[in-house]
Design an enzyme around this catalytic site. Structure first.
Site, PDB file in Angstrom:
ATOM      1  N   HIS A  37       0.867  -1.189   0.000  1.00  0.00           N
ATOM      2  CA  HIS A  37       0.000   0.000   0.000  1.00  0.00           C
ATOM      3  C   HIS A  37       0.894   1.226   0.000  1.00  0.00           C
ATOM      4  O   HIS A  37       2.097   1.121   0.276  1.00  0.00           O
ATOM      5  CB  HIS A  37      -0.867   0.008   1.268  1.00  0.00           C
ATOM      6  CG  HIS A  37      -0.021   0.074   2.495  1.00  0.00           C
ATOM      7  ND1 HIS A  37       0.498  -1.061   3.092  1.00  0.00           N
ATOM      8  CD2 HIS A  37       0.480   1.122   3.192  1.00  0.00           C
ATOM      9  CE1 HIS A  37       1.267  -0.701   4.110  1.00  0.00           C
ATOM     10  NE2 HIS A  37       1.279   0.613   4.192  1.00  0.00           N
ATOM     11  N   HIS A 119       5.734   6.602  -0.067  1.00  0.00           N
ATOM     12  CA  HIS A 119       6.587   5.440  -0.347  1.00  0.00           C
ATOM     13  C   HIS A 119       5.730   4.181  -0.270  1.00  0.00           C
ATOM     14  O   HIS A 119       4.683   4.174   0.374  1.00  0.00           O
ATOM     15  CB  HIS A 119       7.720   5.342   0.689  1.00  0.00           C
ATOM     16  CG  HIS A 119       7.212   5.068   2.071  1.00  0.00           C
ATOM     17  ND1 HIS A 119       6.720   6.065   2.889  1.00  0.00           N
ATOM     18  CD2 HIS A 119       7.049   3.907   2.754  1.00  0.00           C
ATOM     19  CE1 HIS A 119       6.308   5.533   4.026  1.00  0.00           C
ATOM     20  NE2 HIS A 119       6.491   4.224   3.974  1.00  0.00           N
TER      21      HIS A 119
HETATM   22  O1  3AM Z   1       4.057   0.404   5.254  1.00  0.00           O
HETATM   23  P1  3AM Z   1       4.414   1.809   5.626  1.00  0.00           P
HETATM   24  O2  3AM Z   1       5.870   1.970   5.903  1.00  0.00           O
HETATM   25  O3  3AM Z   1       3.891   2.825   4.683  1.00  0.00           O
HETATM   26  O4  3AM Z   1       5.310   1.752   8.993  1.00  0.00           O
HETATM   27  C1  3AM Z   1       3.938   1.497   9.205  1.00  0.00           C
HETATM   28  C2  3AM Z   1       3.191   1.259   7.926  1.00  0.00           C
HETATM   29  O5  3AM Z   1       3.641   2.175   6.971  1.00  0.00           O
HETATM   30  C3  3AM Z   1       3.267   2.733   9.692  1.00  0.00           C
HETATM   31  O6  3AM Z   1       1.903   2.547   9.393  1.00  0.00           O
HETATM   32  C4  3AM Z   1       1.777   1.704   8.273  1.00  0.00           C
HETATM   33  C5  3AM Z   1       0.875   0.547   8.604  1.00  0.00           C
HETATM   34  O7  3AM Z   1       1.325  -0.099   9.759  1.00  0.00           O
HETATM   35  N1  3AM Z   1       3.449   2.986  11.114  1.00  0.00           N
HETATM   36  C6  3AM Z   1       3.395   2.094  12.115  1.00  0.00           C
HETATM   37  N2  3AM Z   1       3.612   2.723  13.284  1.00  0.00           N
HETATM   38  C7  3AM Z   1       3.826   4.038  12.992  1.00  0.00           C
HETATM   39  C8  3AM Z   1       4.091   5.199  13.767  1.00  0.00           C
HETATM   40  N3  3AM Z   1       4.188   5.166  15.104  1.00  0.00           N
HETATM   41  C9  3AM Z   1       3.722   4.203  11.601  1.00  0.00           C
HETATM   42  N4  3AM Z   1       3.868   5.370  10.987  1.00  0.00           N
HETATM   43  C10 3AM Z   1       4.141   6.423  11.772  1.00  0.00           C
HETATM   44  N5  3AM Z   1       4.232   6.361  13.123  1.00  0.00           N
END
Ligand code: 3AM
Length: 169
Positions: A37, A119
């Site tokens: 995603h 990203h």
């Molecule tokens: O797959 P991406 O990297 O776009 O990294 C986690 C993932 O993003 C992000 O939320 C998406 C679904 O889990 N994520 C998890 N914890 C996070 C946090 N504390 C976070 N993004 C920002 N802050």
């Protein structure tokens, strides 16, 4: 409480991205095709009432469809995530991400981070950056966005769309 986030689904781009990743050395543990995603706004844990208010707010959100050219690789060292993303992206993407983040903030959600770096994470637990070249050359035609929940399963985390809305001006 489930962890929530808004993201663009990848639809038919997901298998193309998996194919692209598999044809080159790539660090870390691969993200499964169904979990790919492009995050718009991280929300975090939310109860049912808050989730319902998010859904109501998102249903009112307007944004014309747009496309995102995934033409570079990157690595978030702290998160150990290796990704592909755009070097430039349309302002609609910034506006949509900001609006969705604000919907969350009004309900006390989010992580307080202001910067937005679009990203698509292709692997986690990546101890090094992916090779930058050859660069990807893939286009995401964004025509909808979804609210996802992270569900932990014995096989690992699964990102499930709770609700999706078309992008329309
Ligand atoms: O797959 P991406 O990297 O776009 O990294 C986690 C993932 O993003 C992000 O939320 C998406 C679904 O889990 N994520 C998890 N914890 C996070 C946090 N504390 C976070 N993004 C920002 N802050």
């Amino acid at each position: 409480m489930p962890r929530l986030f808004f993201a663009l689904p990848l639809h038919q781009l997901a298998p193309a991205l998996i194919d692209w990743r598999e044809r080159r050395p790539w660090p870390g543990l691969p993200v499964s095709e169904r979990n790919l995603h492009l995050t718009l706004a991280f929300l975090g844990e939310a109860d049912e009432a808050t989730r319902d208010r998010l859904i109501a707010a998102a249903a009112q959100q307007r944004c014309p469809p747009f496309s995102v050219h995934l033409d570079q690789t990157g690595w978030f060292q702290r998160a150990r995530a290796a990704w592909v993303g755009p070097s430039e992206w349309p302002n609609e993407l910034n506006v949509l991400a900001r609006a969705l983040r604000r919907h969350g903030e009004k309900l006390g959600l989010g992580n307080g981070e202001q910067g937005y770096r679009p990203h698509v994470t292709l692997s986690r637990k990546a101890g090094e950056a992916p090779e930058a070249l050859p660069a990807p050359d893939l286009v995401l035609q964004a025509d909808s966005f979804c609210l996802y929940q992270s569900v932990s399963t014995p096989q690992g985390v699964s990102y499930e769309p709770i609700a999706c809305w078309p992008l329309r001006a």
